[in-house]
Design a protein around this motif. Structure first.
Motif, PDB file in Angstrom:
ATOM      1  N   LEU A   1     -15.120  -0.765  68.907  1.00  0.00           N
ATOM      2  CA  LEU A   1     -14.084  -1.285  69.800  1.00  0.00           C
ATOM      3  C   LEU A   1     -12.774  -0.511  69.668  1.00  0.00           C
ATOM      4  CD1 LEU A   1     -14.670  -5.157  69.451  1.00  0.00           C
ATOM      5  CD2 LEU A   1     -15.415  -3.643  71.302  1.00  0.00           C
ATOM      6  N   GLU A   2     -12.594   0.157  68.557  1.00  0.00           N
ATOM      7  CA  GLU A   2     -11.358   0.943  68.369  1.00  0.00           C
ATOM      8  C   GLU A   2     -11.344   2.207  69.225  1.00  0.00           C
ATOM      9  OE1 GLU A   2     -11.070   1.597  64.183  1.00  0.00           O
ATOM     10  OE2 GLU A   2     -10.675  -0.536  63.750  1.00  0.00           O
ATOM     11  N   ASP A   3     -12.492   2.608  69.700  1.00  0.00           N
ATOM     12  CA  ASP A   3     -12.577   3.818  70.521  1.00  0.00           C
ATOM     13  C   ASP A   3     -11.949   3.539  71.891  1.00  0.00           C
ATOM     14  OD1 ASP A   3     -13.239   5.953  72.126  1.00  0.00           O
ATOM     15  OD2 ASP A   3     -15.277   6.156  71.323  1.00  0.00           O
ATOM     16  N   LYS A   4     -10.776   4.115  72.117  1.00  0.00           N
ATOM     17  CA  LYS A   4     -10.024   3.843  73.356  1.00  0.00           C
ATOM     18  C   LYS A   4     -10.721   4.395  74.598  1.00  0.00           C
ATOM     19  CE  LYS A   4      -6.314   2.162  71.211  1.00  0.00           C
ATOM     20  NZ  LYS A   4      -6.263   0.717  71.073  1.00  0.00           N
ATOM     21  N   SER A   5     -11.620   5.349  74.409  1.00  0.00           N
ATOM     22  CA  SER A   5     -12.256   5.963  75.581  1.00  0.00           C
ATOM     23  C   SER A   5     -13.373   5.091  76.156  1.00  0.00           C
ATOM     24  CB  SER A   5     -12.821   7.334  75.199  1.00  0.00           C
ATOM     25  OG  SER A   5     -13.981   7.189  74.409  1.00  0.00           O
ATOM     26  N   ILE A   6     -13.739   4.051  75.425  1.00  0.00           N
ATOM     27  CA  ILE A   6     -14.829   3.178  75.904  1.00  0.00           C
ATOM     28  C   ILE A   6     -14.256   2.131  76.845  1.00  0.00           C
ATOM     29  CG2 ILE A   6     -16.508   1.430  75.177  1.00  0.00           C
ATOM     30  CD1 ILE A   6     -16.980   3.111  72.672  1.00  0.00           C
ATOM     31  N   ASP A   7     -14.839   2.054  78.045  1.00  0.00           N
ATOM     32  CA  ASP A   7     -14.354   1.106  79.057  1.00  0.00           C
ATOM     33  C   ASP A   7     -14.924  -0.288  78.869  1.00  0.00           C
ATOM     34  OD1 ASP A   7     -12.970   3.146  80.675  1.00  0.00           O
ATOM     35  OD2 ASP A   7     -15.010   3.890  81.017  1.00  0.00           O
ATOM     36  N   GLY A   8     -16.202  -0.355  78.525  1.00  0.00           N
ATOM     37  CA  GLY A   8     -16.833  -1.667  78.433  1.00  0.00           C
ATOM     38  C   GLY A   8     -17.948  -1.687  77.403  1.00  0.00           C
ATOM     39  N   VAL A   9     -18.355  -2.902  77.056  1.00  0.00           N
ATOM     40  CA  VAL A   9     -19.435  -3.034  76.073  1.00  0.00           C
ATOM     41  C   VAL A   9     -20.552  -3.907  76.635  1.00  0.00           C
ATOM     42  CG1 VAL A   9     -17.987  -2.708  74.038  1.00  0.00           C
ATOM     43  CG2 VAL A   9     -18.304  -5.019  74.970  1.00  0.00           C
ATOM     44  N   VAL A  10     -21.717  -3.699  76.072  1.00  0.00           N
ATOM     45  CA  VAL A  10     -22.868  -4.556  76.351  1.00  0.00           C
ATOM     46  C   VAL A  10     -23.246  -5.204  75.027  1.00  0.00           C
ATOM     47  CG1 VAL A  10     -25.282  -4.611  77.064  1.00  0.00           C
ATOM     48  CG2 VAL A  10     -23.666  -3.114  78.255  1.00  0.00           C
ATOM     49  N   ILE A  11     -23.242  -6.535  75.013  1.00  0.00           N
ATOM     50  CA  ILE A  11     -23.499  -7.272  73.769  1.00  0.00           C
ATOM     51  C   ILE A  11     -24.878  -7.912  73.834  1.00  0.00           C
ATOM     52  CG2 ILE A  11     -22.711  -9.137  72.263  1.00  0.00           C
ATOM     53  CD1 ILE A  11     -19.892  -8.716  73.558  1.00  0.00           C
ATOM     54  N   ALA A  12     -25.758  -7.510  72.936  1.00  0.00           N
ATOM     55  CA  ALA A  12     -27.118  -8.076  72.910  1.00  0.00           C
ATOM     56  C   ALA A  12     -27.487  -8.418  71.462  1.00  0.00           C
ATOM     57  CB  ALA A  12     -28.111  -7.098  73.512  1.00  0.00           C
ATOM     58  N   THR A  13     -26.578  -9.115  70.823  1.00  0.00           N
ATOM     59  CA  THR A  13     -26.748  -9.495  69.419  1.00  0.00           C
ATOM     60  C   THR A  13     -27.270 -10.935  69.334  1.00  0.00           C
ATOM     61  OG1 THR A  13     -24.452 -10.208  69.431  1.00  0.00           O
ATOM     62  CG2 THR A  13     -24.878  -7.964  68.658  1.00  0.00           C
ATOM     63  N   PRO A  14     -27.558 -11.448  68.130  1.00  0.00           N
ATOM     64  CA  PRO A  14     -27.962 -12.863  68.019  1.00  0.00           C
ATOM     65  C   PRO A  14     -26.879 -13.799  68.572  1.00  0.00           C
ATOM     66  CG  PRO A  14     -28.525 -11.695  66.029  1.00  0.00           C
ATOM     67  CD  PRO A  14     -27.727 -10.743  66.874  1.00  0.00           C
ATOM     68  N   LEU A  15     -27.331 -14.947  69.060  1.00  0.00           N
ATOM     69  CA  LEU A  15     -26.457 -15.882  69.768  1.00  0.00           C
ATOM     70  C   LEU A  15     -25.178 -16.227  69.000  1.00  0.00           C
ATOM     71  CD1 LEU A  15     -25.888 -17.980  72.019  1.00  0.00           C
ATOM     72  CD2 LEU A  15     -27.290 -19.582  70.721  1.00  0.00           C
ATOM     73  N   ASN A  16     -25.312 -16.498  67.718  1.00  0.00           N
ATOM     74  CA  ASN A  16     -24.147 -16.988  66.966  1.00  0.00           C
ATOM     75  C   ASN A  16     -23.048 -15.937  66.806  1.00  0.00           C
ATOM     76  OD1 ASN A  16     -25.875 -15.546  65.224  1.00  0.00           O
ATOM     77  ND2 ASN A  16     -24.878 -16.444  63.436  1.00  0.00           N
ATOM     78  N   THR A  17     -23.364 -14.686  67.140  1.00  0.00           N
ATOM     79  CA  THR A  17     -22.352 -13.630  66.991  1.00  0.00           C
ATOM     80  C   THR A  17     -21.674 -13.282  68.321  1.00  0.00           C
ATOM     81  OG1 THR A  17     -23.961 -11.859  67.364  1.00  0.00           O
ATOM     82  CG2 THR A  17     -23.687 -12.604  65.093  1.00  0.00           C
TER      83      THR A  17
ATOM     84  N   ILE B   1     -17.763 -11.344  68.860  1.00  0.00           N
ATOM     85  CA  ILE B   1     -17.812  -9.962  69.351  1.00  0.00           C
ATOM     86  C   ILE B   1     -17.185  -9.864  70.744  1.00  0.00           C
ATOM     87  CG2 ILE B   1     -19.346  -8.058  70.028  1.00  0.00           C
ATOM     88  CD1 ILE B   1     -21.324  -9.055  67.889  1.00  0.00           C
ATOM     89  N   ALA B   2     -17.516 -10.823  71.605  1.00  0.00           N
ATOM     90  CA  ALA B   2     -16.967 -10.781  72.970  1.00  0.00           C
ATOM     91  C   ALA B   2     -15.458 -10.995  72.954  1.00  0.00           C
ATOM     92  CB  ALA B   2     -17.659 -11.836  73.831  1.00  0.00           C
ATOM     93  N   MET B   3     -14.997 -11.920  72.119  1.00  0.00           N
ATOM     94  CA  MET B   3     -13.547 -12.148  72.034  1.00  0.00           C
ATOM     95  C   MET B   3     -12.840 -10.890  71.537  1.00  0.00           C
ATOM     96  SD  MET B   3     -12.609 -15.050  73.141  1.00  0.00           S
ATOM     97  CE  MET B   3     -11.360 -16.104  72.511  1.00  0.00           C
ATOM     98  N   ASP B   4     -13.419 -10.268  70.525  1.00  0.00           N
ATOM     99  CA  ASP B   4     -12.817  -9.035  69.989  1.00  0.00           C
ATOM    100  C   ASP B   4     -12.819  -7.934  71.045  1.00  0.00           C
ATOM    101  OD1 ASP B   4     -12.390 -10.291  67.606  1.00  0.00           O
ATOM    102  OD2 ASP B   4     -14.103  -9.393  66.562  1.00  0.00           O
ATOM    103  N   ALA B   5     -13.893  -7.899  71.839  1.00  0.00           N
ATOM    104  CA  ALA B   5     -13.974  -6.868  72.885  1.00  0.00           C
ATOM    105  C   ALA B   5     -12.897  -7.097  73.939  1.00  0.00           C
ATOM    106  CB  ALA B   5     -15.366  -6.890  73.525  1.00  0.00           C
ATOM    107  N   PHE B   6     -12.721  -8.348  74.361  1.00  0.00           N
ATOM    108  CA  PHE B   6     -11.655  -8.646  75.333  1.00  0.00           C
ATOM    109  C   PHE B   6     -10.291  -8.275  74.743  1.00  0.00           C
ATOM    110  CE2 PHE B   6     -14.440 -11.967  77.578  1.00  0.00           C
ATOM    111  CZ  PHE B   6     -14.604 -11.189  78.706  1.00  0.00           C
ATOM    112  N   GLU B   7     -10.101  -8.631  73.466  1.00  0.00           N
ATOM    113  CA  GLU B   7      -8.835  -8.315  72.790  1.00  0.00           C
ATOM    114  C   GLU B   7      -8.583  -6.816  72.792  1.00  0.00           C
ATOM    115  OE1 GLU B   7      -6.449 -10.030  71.570  1.00  0.00           O
ATOM    116  OE2 GLU B   7      -7.211 -12.092  71.475  1.00  0.00           O
ATOM    117  N   ALA B   8      -9.675  -6.058  72.658  1.00  0.00           N
ATOM    118  CA  ALA B   8      -9.551  -4.599  72.610  1.00  0.00           C
ATOM    119  C   ALA B   8      -9.461  -3.994  74.012  1.00  0.00           C
ATOM    120  CB  ALA B   8     -10.740  -4.004  71.852  1.00  0.00           C
ATOM    121  N   GLY B   9      -9.457  -4.855  75.040  1.00  0.00           N
ATOM    122  CA  GLY B   9      -9.304  -4.365  76.410  1.00  0.00           C
ATOM    123  C   GLY B   9     -10.592  -3.840  77.025  1.00  0.00           C
ATOM    124  N   LYS B  10     -11.715  -4.264  76.467  1.00  0.00           N
ATOM    125  CA  LYS B  10     -13.004  -3.786  77.002  1.00  0.00           C
ATOM    126  C   LYS B  10     -13.577  -4.802  77.995  1.00  0.00           C
ATOM    127  CE  LYS B  10     -12.875  -0.646  73.673  1.00  0.00           C
ATOM    128  NZ  LYS B  10     -12.121   0.586  73.976  1.00  0.00           N
TER     129      LYS B  10
END
Lengths: 96, 429
Positions: free
Chosen positions: B96-112, B116-125
């Motif tokens: 998420l620290e990589d500024k060049s990444i526009d978006g993420v795809v999250i396919a981890t276990p449910l409880n995570t 991860i999604a909150m951190d991604a939004f926080e990071a502007g992804k």
């Protein structure tokens, strides 16, 4: 050994009876097709039903005649008997 | 199936018509304008589902998957076979620290998902998160609010929203072709233990996370989430109450989640949606049966059936005999035919798309189109209408269903979990 000789006249009569039963069955099929507005192809696609009906009608015709024969016998009427032949050595050459 | 084939199959001439059928399809409306745009994505959790998504993303010329994050090295290595040039991380936060990444795809276990999604939004992804999107109803609401607050794209893994069969038949449902849909019977049956091979015992809870309470809510979050959304899509409203039961009746192998669940969702007008999932019998497979007063829909099978179907009449000869039979024996006037079982209709139905669905084509269930729509949305930085909301309620419904099972109570959908979303906002009393 006794055997029954059925004259050809009787065979013709039975075959004619069967044919009449078939014609009645087919007539019913034609009536049903017209009555229910079914496609004409049922003339042959329903042929098994017609044959079954033929067999049933012929069976009914046999039962009717047996009943008539039985009742006639009860009243002492002796219908015409067919000839019973007993096979003899002397006449066996006719059948070999 | 690519986008062009998709439009062709739907019989839709241009992108303008898309908004009329299913509003989230407007993601494709800009596809020509953004022809030269390209986005950079990171994949968090390239396990089996993640790699399935990765396969479509890797083929998409409008995106480049530049980074992978997973705590399980074999998953990273398998993902590198698909995107060999991607950087790999053990900790998703470094990705998420990589500024060049526009978006993420999250396919981890449910409880995570939530963290991860909150951190991604926080990071502007921008975020694509597999369903169910969070482990609790509160987390789900918080995630949705974060998406609204940041204005970043938020997609959830509800691929049926992009399945041509569903889109086409839902149009027919909403036009009233099948009459009033008074009940939905959704079910998902399979006959396997749902386990993955574990190379070492200490990895059991990591790999078989679906089977343990700490990381999953089992059948409700993994399977029901897809199908409940189909029911609310068809009925155009949100259920107000849910009751259910669940148990471990067959796979008593140390798992903690139910292998047998049954729920009833009730709508404000009395209509019902049932959900059942059993994983010790696969005969009936999966389906979402939409039972209308004029017809029945089975989208998984790709078919619909009208109620007024009349089987071919018996041959005229047989009809005549039956009529004679009725005349001779008469009709039973004292009890009718109540003892005659109302056996299932023999109506062969019609295919929604005109032909039988080919389930052997990977991604033809809408998954490929869903990933394409996400890429398009990330490129244009434009959130298609309703897609986040559909995902939101799909997750909330499966979570409240699970809660009803656990508590053994009929639960009313909480007011504070409702979001401003038509038609739900107007239909819930």
């Amino acid at each position: 050994m006794p055997y029954i000789h059925i004259p050809s006249r009787r065979i013709r009569f039975e075959l004619l009876s069967l044919l009449v039963c078939f014609v009645i069955g087919m007539g019913l099929n034609v009536y049903a097709i017209l009555h229910y507005g079914a496609p004409l192809k049922e003339l042959w696609t329903s042929i098994l039903y017609v044959l079954e009906a033929t067999a049933v009608l012929y069976g009914v015709w046999i039962v009717l005649r047996l009943l008539v024969y039985g009742i006639a016998r009860l009243f002492g009427y002796k219908p015409k008997q067919y000839h019973r032949h007993r096979r003899h050595h002397h006449s066996s050459h006719r059948y070999n | 199936m690519d986008r062009r084939q998709f439009l062709k199959d739907l019989g839709i001439a241009g992108a303008g018509a898309l908004a009329l059928t299913s509003p989230w399809l407007s993601a494709f409306a800009t596809v020509d304008d953004s022809a030269h745009e390209r986005c950079r994505l990171g994949m968090i959790g390239p396990g089996s589902r993640g790699r399935f998504l990765l396969g479509f993303l890797a083929q998409n010329p409008k995106c480049e998957v530049v980074a992978l994050a997973d705590i399980y090295q074999p998953s990273l290595e398998a993902a590198l076979d698909i995107v060999p040039t991607a950087k790999t991380y053990k900790d998703y936060r470094e990705l998420l620290e990589d500024k060049s990444i526009d978006g993420v795809v999250i396919a981890t276990p449910l409880n995570t998902h939530y963290q991860i999604a909150m951190d991604a939004f926080e990071a502007g992804k921008h975020v694509y998160c597999e369903k169910a999107i969070a482990y609790t109803m509160e987390e789900t609401l918080a995630l949705y609010k974060k998406h609204v607050e940041t204005g970043l794209v938020f997609f959830t893994g509800q691929q049926r929203l992009f399945d041509p069969r569903y889109i086409k038949v839902m149009d027919m449902v909403h036009e009233g072709i099948f009459g009033d849909i008074n009940a939905v019977h959704a079910y998902w049956n399979r006959n396997n233990d749902w386990r993955r091979d574990v190379p070492s015992p200490e990895l059991e809870r990591l790999i078989n996370w679906r089977l343990y309470k700490e990381s999953s809510k089992g059948l409700m979050t993994e399977l029901a989430c897809h199908q409940l959304q189909v029911g609310t899509w068809a009925l155009g409203k949100l259920p107000v109450r849910v009751m259910g039961t669940g148990a471990i009746t067959h796979w008593k192998d140390g798992r903690e989640v139910f292998d047998n669940v049954h729920c009833i969702y009730e709508f404000d007008d009395g209509r019902q949606m049932t959900y059942a999932s059993v994983i010790s019998n696969k005969f009936y497979g999966l389906e979402e049966q939409l039972l209308g007063s004029l017809g029945n829909v089975e989208p998984e099978r790709g078919k619909f059936y009208f109620e007024d179907y009349a089987p071919a009449p018996a041959p005229a000869f047989v009809q005549m005999l039956m009529e004679w039979e009725d005349k001779i024996w008469g009709a039973n006037t004292f009890a009718g035919s109540s003892w005659d079982p109302e056996v299932a209709s023999k109506n062969p139905g019609e295919y929604i798309m005109g032909v039988a669905p080919d389930r052997t084509i990977p991604g033809s269930d809408g998954t490929q189109l869903l990933t394409e729509a996400y890429v398009e949305a990330v490129c244009t930085k434009h959130q298609p209408p309703r897609i986040a909301e559909e995902g939101y309620y799909a997750t909330q419904l499966c979570l409240i269903g699970h809660e009803a099972i656990v508590q053994g109570k009929a639960l009313t959908f909480p007011e504070n979990m409702k979001i401003d979303y038509e038609p739900y906002a107007t239909s819930v009393a």
